[in-house]
Design a protein around this motif. Structure first.
Motif, PDB file in Angstrom:
ATOM      1  N   ALA A 161      59.300   4.550  52.191  1.00 55.06           N
ATOM      2  CA  ALA A 161      58.715   3.366  52.828  1.00 55.06           C
ATOM      3  C   ALA A 161      59.496   2.958  54.070  1.00 55.06           C
ATOM      4  O   ALA A 161      59.601   1.773  54.386  1.00 55.06           O
ATOM      5  CB  ALA A 161      58.629   2.207  51.838  1.00 55.06           C
ATOM      6  N   GLY A 162      60.068   3.945  54.772  1.00 55.32           N
ATOM      7  CA  GLY A 162      60.761   3.678  56.020  1.00 55.32           C
ATOM      8  C   GLY A 162      62.219   3.334  55.911  1.00 55.32           C
ATOM      9  O   GLY A 162      62.890   3.154  56.929  1.00 55.32           O
ATOM     10  N   TYR A 163      62.752   3.244  54.700  1.00 55.55           N
ATOM     11  CA  TYR A 163      64.160   2.904  54.502  1.00 55.55           C
ATOM     12  C   TYR A 163      64.901   4.086  53.874  1.00 55.55           C
ATOM     13  O   TYR A 163      64.338   4.813  53.044  1.00 55.55           O
ATOM     14  CB  TYR A 163      64.305   1.683  53.584  1.00 55.55           C
ATOM     15  N   PRO A 164      66.177   4.292  54.222  1.00 55.36           N
ATOM     16  CA  PRO A 164      66.932   5.395  53.630  1.00 55.36           C
ATOM     17  C   PRO A 164      67.182   5.173  52.147  1.00 55.36           C
ATOM     18  O   PRO A 164      67.376   4.043  51.691  1.00 55.36           O
ATOM     19  CB  PRO A 164      68.246   5.401  54.423  1.00 55.36           C
ATOM     20  N   VAL A 165      67.165   6.275  51.395  1.00 57.04           N
ATOM     21  CA  VAL A 165      67.423   6.260  49.955  1.00 57.04           C
ATOM     22  C   VAL A 165      68.848   6.754  49.737  1.00 57.04           C
ATOM     23  O   VAL A 165      69.148   7.930  49.973  1.00 57.04           O
ATOM     24  CB  VAL A 165      66.426   7.148  49.196  1.00 57.04           C
ATOM     25  N   LEU A 166      69.742   5.872  49.302  1.00 58.15           N
ATOM     26  CA  LEU A 166      71.164   6.172  49.187  1.00 58.15           C
ATOM     27  C   LEU A 166      71.652   6.005  47.757  1.00 58.15           C
ATOM     28  O   LEU A 166      71.167   5.151  47.012  1.00 58.15           O
ATOM     29  CB  LEU A 166      71.979   5.240  50.093  1.00 58.15           C
TER      30      LEU A 166
END
Length: 256
Positions: A161-166
């Motif tokens: 959804a446009g955000y990094p997965v960390l």
């Protein structure tokens, strides 16, 4: 991997976009891909607000911003969940993530501010929270090493959804460390988070957890299922402390 779904259950979690040809436009907030006890909101809140979880031994200071996640959603990451070393909180094996091992790992991703994520990482590393981390190298390169210890390696699994997965894990590989079975109290938190996020039955959850490397040195699917007991008891471990909005990733809840 389909061996977990012993009763025909399927995991609804989406897979993040792992393409890094274009950097993510938005880097705050970020998705914290929890794969251990922080899949449970009740447990995550001890990192956000401070305190000691039921069954644990350490008291945490909490984050500068103690608000609940903006939203939460189930995701599936490439790699494997395994258990090793000895937890000071639970007195059993800790959960780790090996992104290079064949398989698939279920996570509960929480959308947090960079400050909140930084403070959670600091607490996991037994450091004092309070400083924002520069996550640019992890996002651009897929990994960043902060130190030699456990939970001192950041991993970026792509974007959602446009955000990094960390998330964070140890620098070693699953095959390079001796497995250590997790404690019963720890497994209950993992199970509560998996049940709430992915909608698995207690039996499917038990089959997944018991067959992870390290856990399989002690636990069987039958033993974990007996530990979890009634499905509704496991679900309430999460739901009784859940936020007013359902943690489904629905865009209508993307505000505090």
């Amino acid at each position: 991997m389909t061996a977990w779904h012993t009763d025909g259950a399927t995991a609804p979690g989406a897979r993040p976009d792992v393409s890094r040809s274009e950097p993510p436009v938005r880097t705050d907030p970020v998705w914290y891909a929890a794969y251990g006890s922080n899949m449970s909101l009740a447990r995550l809140r001890t990192y956000l607000r401070g305190g000691k979880p039921a069954g644990g031994t350490l008291t945490l200071p909490g984050c500068r911003d103690n608000a609940d996640p903006i939203r939460s959603t189930p995701l599936l990451l490439r790699g494997v969940l395994y258990f090793a070393t000895e937890s000071l909180t639970w007195t059993g094996g800790r959960a780790f993530y090996d992104p290079d091992c064949p398989g698939e790992m279920a996570v509960h991703a929480h959308l947090l501010t960079t400050a909140q994520f930084s403070d959670i990482v600091a607490q996991e590393m037994y450091r004092v929270p309070g400083a924002d981390m520069d996550l640019s190298d992890a996002i651009a390169q897929g990994t960043m090493t902060l130190g030699p210890g456990r939970y001192e390696t950041l991993v970026c699994a792509g974007t959602h959804a446009g955000y990094p997965v960390l998330t964070f894990t140890a620098p070693w590989r699953c095959r390079d460390v001796r497995g250590n079975p997790p404690a019963a109290a720890y497994l209950r938190y993992l199970a509560a988070g998996l049940r709430a996020a992915h909608g698995w039955s207690a039996r499917a959850t038990a089959g997944y957890l018991a067959t992870r490397p390290g856990a399989d040195r002690r636990w069987t699917p039958e033993a974990v299922h007996a530990l979890l007991g009634d499905d509704e008891v496991v679900r309430r471990t999460y739901e009784e402390t859940a936020p007013a909005h359902a943690p489904t990733g629905d865009s209508s809840s993307e505000s505090r």
